[in-house]
Motif scaffolding. Sequence first.
Motif, PDB file in Angstrom:
ATOM      1  N   LEU A  56       9.184 -36.251  24.318  1.00 13.78           N
ATOM      2  CA  LEU A  56      10.182 -36.712  23.349  1.00 13.78           C
ATOM      3  C   LEU A  56      11.288 -37.507  24.032  1.00 13.78           C
ATOM      4  O   LEU A  56      11.787 -38.495  23.469  1.00 13.78           O
ATOM      5  CB  LEU A  56      10.772 -35.507  22.611  1.00 13.78           C
ATOM      6  N   GLU A  59       9.975 -40.908  24.459  1.00 10.66           N
ATOM      7  CA  GLU A  59       9.890 -41.646  23.199  1.00 10.66           C
ATOM      8  C   GLU A  59      11.274 -42.103  22.722  1.00 10.66           C
ATOM      9  O   GLU A  59      11.410 -43.195  22.163  1.00 10.66           O
ATOM     10  CB  GLU A  59       9.193 -40.796  22.137  1.00 10.66           C
ATOM     11  N   GLN A  65       9.963 -44.324  16.886  1.00  7.32           N
ATOM     12  CA  GLN A  65      10.275 -43.531  15.694  1.00  7.32           C
ATOM     13  C   GLN A  65      11.694 -42.937  15.752  1.00  7.32           C
ATOM     14  O   GLN A  65      11.878 -41.722  15.663  1.00  7.32           O
ATOM     15  CB  GLN A  65       9.253 -42.402  15.531  1.00  7.32           C
ATOM     16  N   CYS A  68      12.753 -40.355  13.139  1.00  8.40           N
ATOM     17  CA  CYS A  68      12.018 -39.094  13.014  1.00  8.40           C
ATOM     18  C   CYS A  68      12.691 -38.005  13.833  1.00  8.40           C
ATOM     19  O   CYS A  68      12.847 -38.131  15.056  1.00  8.40           O
ATOM     20  CB  CYS A  68      10.569 -39.278  13.485  1.00  8.40           C
ATOM     21  N   HIS A  71       9.081 -32.586  14.984  1.00  7.74           N
ATOM     22  CA  HIS A  71       7.884 -32.717  15.800  1.00  7.74           C
ATOM     23  C   HIS A  71       7.140 -31.395  15.854  1.00  7.74           C
ATOM     24  O   HIS A  71       7.706 -30.334  15.603  1.00  7.74           O
ATOM     25  CB  HIS A  71       8.232 -33.177  17.222  1.00  7.74           C
ATOM     26  N   HIS A 105       2.800 -34.359  17.424  1.00 11.36           N
ATOM     27  CA  HIS A 105       2.807 -34.841  16.038  1.00 11.36           C
ATOM     28  C   HIS A 105       4.241 -35.170  15.645  1.00 11.36           C
ATOM     29  O   HIS A 105       5.139 -34.322  15.762  1.00 11.36           O
ATOM     30  CB  HIS A 105       2.265 -33.765  15.090  1.00 11.36           C
ATOM     31  N   ARG A 106       4.460 -36.398  15.179  1.00  6.69           N
ATOM     32  CA  ARG A 106       5.794 -36.803  14.738  1.00  6.69           C
ATOM     33  C   ARG A 106       5.698 -37.661  13.481  1.00  6.69           C
ATOM     34  O   ARG A 106       5.192 -38.777  13.523  1.00  6.69           O
ATOM     35  CB  ARG A 106       6.521 -37.600  15.826  1.00  6.69           C
ATOM     36  N   CYS A 107       6.150 -37.108  12.383  1.00  7.52           N
ATOM     37  CA  CYS A 107       6.276 -37.873  11.142  1.00  7.52           C
ATOM     38  C   CYS A 107       5.030 -38.713  10.841  1.00  7.52           C
ATOM     39  O   CYS A 107       5.107 -39.927  10.642  1.00  7.52           O
ATOM     40  CB  CYS A 107       7.511 -38.762  11.187  1.00  7.52           C
TER      41      CYS A 107
END
Length: 232
Positions: A56, A59, A65, A68, A71, A105-107
Amino acid sequence: MNASNLGVRLAGFVFVGISCAHADIITSMAELEANPRAAAYFKSPSTTEAIAQMALAKERKFGMQPECGAHEAKFVTMDVLSPIEFPAEQEHPTKGRWQAIIELHRCGQRRAYSAIIGATDRAAPKPKFVSAGLSLANERLIIDAVGSALFAVVLRDPETSKCKDIEFFNLAVTEPPTLSRSRTGLTAGKWKENWTFWVCGKLHSVEMRFEPDKNGNGIRFFVDAGTLAKQP
């Protein structure tokens, strides 16, 4: 040999026997699956989340994202890079290195992340290297090839030579290995990958080709010209 020396040697043998009896040695995923305590540790939500937090952070740095805030992370598998020693009386492994793979997994989007982790005596192990995507190259081969890959980026864009902030953005297999049958069974042949680097805010992709050497004792790599990649 006198009785006192014999007693010392016997005591040593007993100590070694006790130490080995209280330490789980894991050398493969099959051995890990067969060990409930080790499987629970390496697949635990806290272990998976430690990798997810590093993913994260990447990211956020890459601007992926930004809207978002939620997660979910799931353990996928792991590969033992060097034997893992997990004493029964210890909370964490004390020796060994492994590569863990999780799915983030994110949005509505899912990405695989791999992490290289090494045990630290009496302390919780921390991921030392986290990257999105998966490579068929082992750690040593990636280390050997990354310098040549970045040189290809510099040849295409000389300004990147001034950048000190460079990270792997993604690794992806673009052409799986060819398989050939021999007397010993199936043998994997050459394959291709795409390596994308984050270089001071810009993404650069490099095509990598890998193939076994003629003697079958190692893998050779070849670097194709780097190109600008689509921004996240």
